[in-house]
Scaffold this active site. Structure first.
Site, PDB file in Angstrom:
ATOM      1  N   THR A 161       0.796  -1.113   0.045  1.00  0.00           N
ATOM      2  CA  THR A 161      -0.100   0.050  -0.143  1.00  0.00           C
ATOM      3  C   THR A 161       0.824   1.447   0.109  1.00  0.00           C
ATOM      4  O   THR A 161       1.954   1.388   0.513  1.00  0.00           O
ATOM      5  CB  THR A 161      -0.891  -0.002   1.306  1.00  0.00           C
ATOM      6  OG1 THR A 161      -1.789  -1.033   1.059  1.00  0.00           O
ATOM      7  CG2 THR A 161      -1.533   1.216   1.556  1.00  0.00           C
ATOM      8  N   ASP A 193      -8.745  -0.696   5.819  1.00  0.00           N
ATOM      9  CA  ASP A 193      -8.542   0.819   6.622  1.00  0.00           C
ATOM     10  C   ASP A 193      -8.324   2.059   5.737  1.00  0.00           C
ATOM     11  O   ASP A 193      -8.584   3.097   6.050  1.00  0.00           O
ATOM     12  CB  ASP A 193      -7.663   0.425   7.780  1.00  0.00           C
ATOM     13  CG  ASP A 193      -6.305   0.160   7.243  1.00  0.00           C
ATOM     14  OD1 ASP A 193      -6.210  -0.648   6.261  1.00  0.00           O
ATOM     15  OD2 ASP A 193      -5.280   0.790   7.552  1.00  0.00           O
ATOM     16  N   THR A 239      -0.382   1.459   6.950  1.00  0.00           N
ATOM     17  CA  THR A 239      -0.311   0.213   6.369  1.00  0.00           C
ATOM     18  C   THR A 239      -0.172  -1.131   7.207  1.00  0.00           C
ATOM     19  O   THR A 239       0.274  -0.822   8.169  1.00  0.00           O
ATOM     20  CB  THR A 239       0.946   0.114   5.261  1.00  0.00           C
ATOM     21  OG1 THR A 239       0.893  -0.863   4.329  1.00  0.00           O
ATOM     22  CG2 THR A 239       2.223   0.585   5.873  1.00  0.00           C
ATOM     23  N   GLY A 240      -0.631  -1.916   6.643  1.00  0.00           N
ATOM     24  CA  GLY A 240      -0.806  -3.253   7.491  1.00  0.00           C
ATOM     25  C   GLY A 240      -2.158  -4.060   7.201  1.00  0.00           C
ATOM     26  O   GLY A 240      -2.815  -3.403   6.323  1.00  0.00           O
ATOM     27  N   GLY A 253      -5.691  -4.533   7.368  1.00  0.00           N
ATOM     28  CA  GLY A 253      -6.663  -3.368   7.459  1.00  0.00           C
ATOM     29  C   GLY A 253      -7.559  -3.480   8.768  1.00  0.00           C
ATOM     30  O   GLY A 253      -8.103  -2.534   9.468  1.00  0.00           O
TER      31      GLY A 253
HETATM   32  N1  ASP Z   1      -4.303  -1.640   5.073  1.00  0.00           N
HETATM   33  C1  ASP Z   1      -4.571  -2.345   3.688  1.00  0.00           C
HETATM   34  C2  ASP Z   1      -5.788  -3.089   3.585  1.00  0.00           C
HETATM   35  O1  ASP Z   1      -5.910  -3.798   4.643  1.00  0.00           O
HETATM   36  C3  ASP Z   1      -3.272  -3.200   3.259  1.00  0.00           C
HETATM   37  C4  ASP Z   1      -1.868  -2.772   3.032  1.00  0.00           C
HETATM   38  O2  ASP Z   1      -1.600  -1.607   3.877  1.00  0.00           O
HETATM   39  O3  ASP Z   1      -1.210  -3.217   2.259  1.00  0.00           O
HETATM   40  O4  ASP Z   1      -6.598  -2.766   2.680  1.00  0.00           O
END
Ligand code: ASP
Length: 282
Positions: free
Chosen positions: A190, A221, A241-242, A244
């Protein structure tokens, strides 16, 4: 993550990310590493150039994210991951800390730059959050650039999806061939940016394809104001990021801001509280 700042009489700065986690050395060639670093550098430079010319933090954050969305290596725009249905559904948000104006879109398809669509919602609509077909129709009406499905196809994303598409699991991108490893892994692509302009205003923007094999209609998220994206001149600008879902439950970005505003915590203290204690508990 990359930071670029200027410490003149009117200081300004920009910070960008291309997703959390690390890509294992064994999955990375020298050329690929260079390409990732160049992509990040191009993005930070684009945002910095806007600030240098006296542009707003929101426009700088948007400019940086657009560059990453156009780069197939990152999980946003062109390089977005595949859903369970084998298509790309993208989420994005932008927020201006000066007046708390915000725009967000979720589950859009074929829009070249979802962050531009989010900015269009913020600047030229009475709404904050549009999703699915409504968001796509809004993009068409407002003349946003669209691209055919092939534009969003990349072999490595397709292979990541192929490895897990028969199951119900979903995963973050930058994965190993081994499905077990892939599901354990915490790696993301992301993209996001936060900026502070010469006027001292701050802004945040985030854009993502979400998670590989996510259910059709799933919203992460990133576009949820206060969860994955938030900016307030009184406190901070955040692009998360992470995985979500825990960020949504924690209302993570807003919680950091609240801890700063109501409890007088520093940014570091508030981040530690939310990421190390709260989110890790979900
Ligand atoms: N936060 C993003 C999601 O859950 C994923 C990511 O950060 O890569 O859609």
């Amino acid at each position: 993550m990359l930071i670029k700042f200027n410490q003149s009489m009117q200081p300004f700065s920009i910070v960008i990310h291309g997703g959390a986690g690390t890509i294992l050395k064994e999955d990375m060639t020298d050329d690929l590493e260079k390409a990732y670093l160049q992509g990040l550098q191009d993005a930070v430079n684009a945002g910095y150039a806007v600030l240098e010319q006296g542009g707003s933090a929101a426009n700088a954050a948007k400019a940086a994210v657009v560059i990453l969305e156009d780069n197939v290596l990152f999980n946003a725009g062109r390089g977005s991951v595949f859903t369970k249905k084998g298509v790309q559904e993208m989420d994005a948000a932008i927020m201006d800390g000066k007046d708390l104006s915000a725009g967000a879109i979720a589950g859009v398809r074929n829009v070249r730059n979802p962050v531009e669509l989010a900015a269009e919602v913020m600047n030229n609509s009475d709404h904050v959050f549009l999703s699915g077909k409504g968001a796509n129709d809004f993009a068409i009406k407002h003349g946003l650039k669209l691209e055919p499905d092939e534009y969003f196809f990349s072999k490595f994303r397709y292979d990541q999806w192929k490895a897990i598409r028969d199951g119900d699991n979903y995963s973050l991108d930058h994965t190993h061939q081994d499905v077990e490893e892939l599901l354990k892994d915490k790696k993301f692509g992301t993209v996001g940016a936060v900026a502070c302009d010469m006027q001292g205003n701050i802004a945040a923007a985030t854009s993502t394809g979400g998670m590989t094999n996510k259910k059709y209609g799933r919203i992460g998220d990133s576009p949820v104001i206060g969860s994955g994206t938030y900016a307030n001149n009184k406190t901070c600008a955040i692009s998360c990021t992470g995985h979500g879902e825990p960020f949504i439950k924690a209302v993570a970005a807003y919680d950091v801001s609240c801890l700063m505003e109501y409890k007088g915590m520093s940014l570091q203290q508030a981040m530690d509280e939310v990421t190390l204690k709260k989110i890790s508990g979900y």
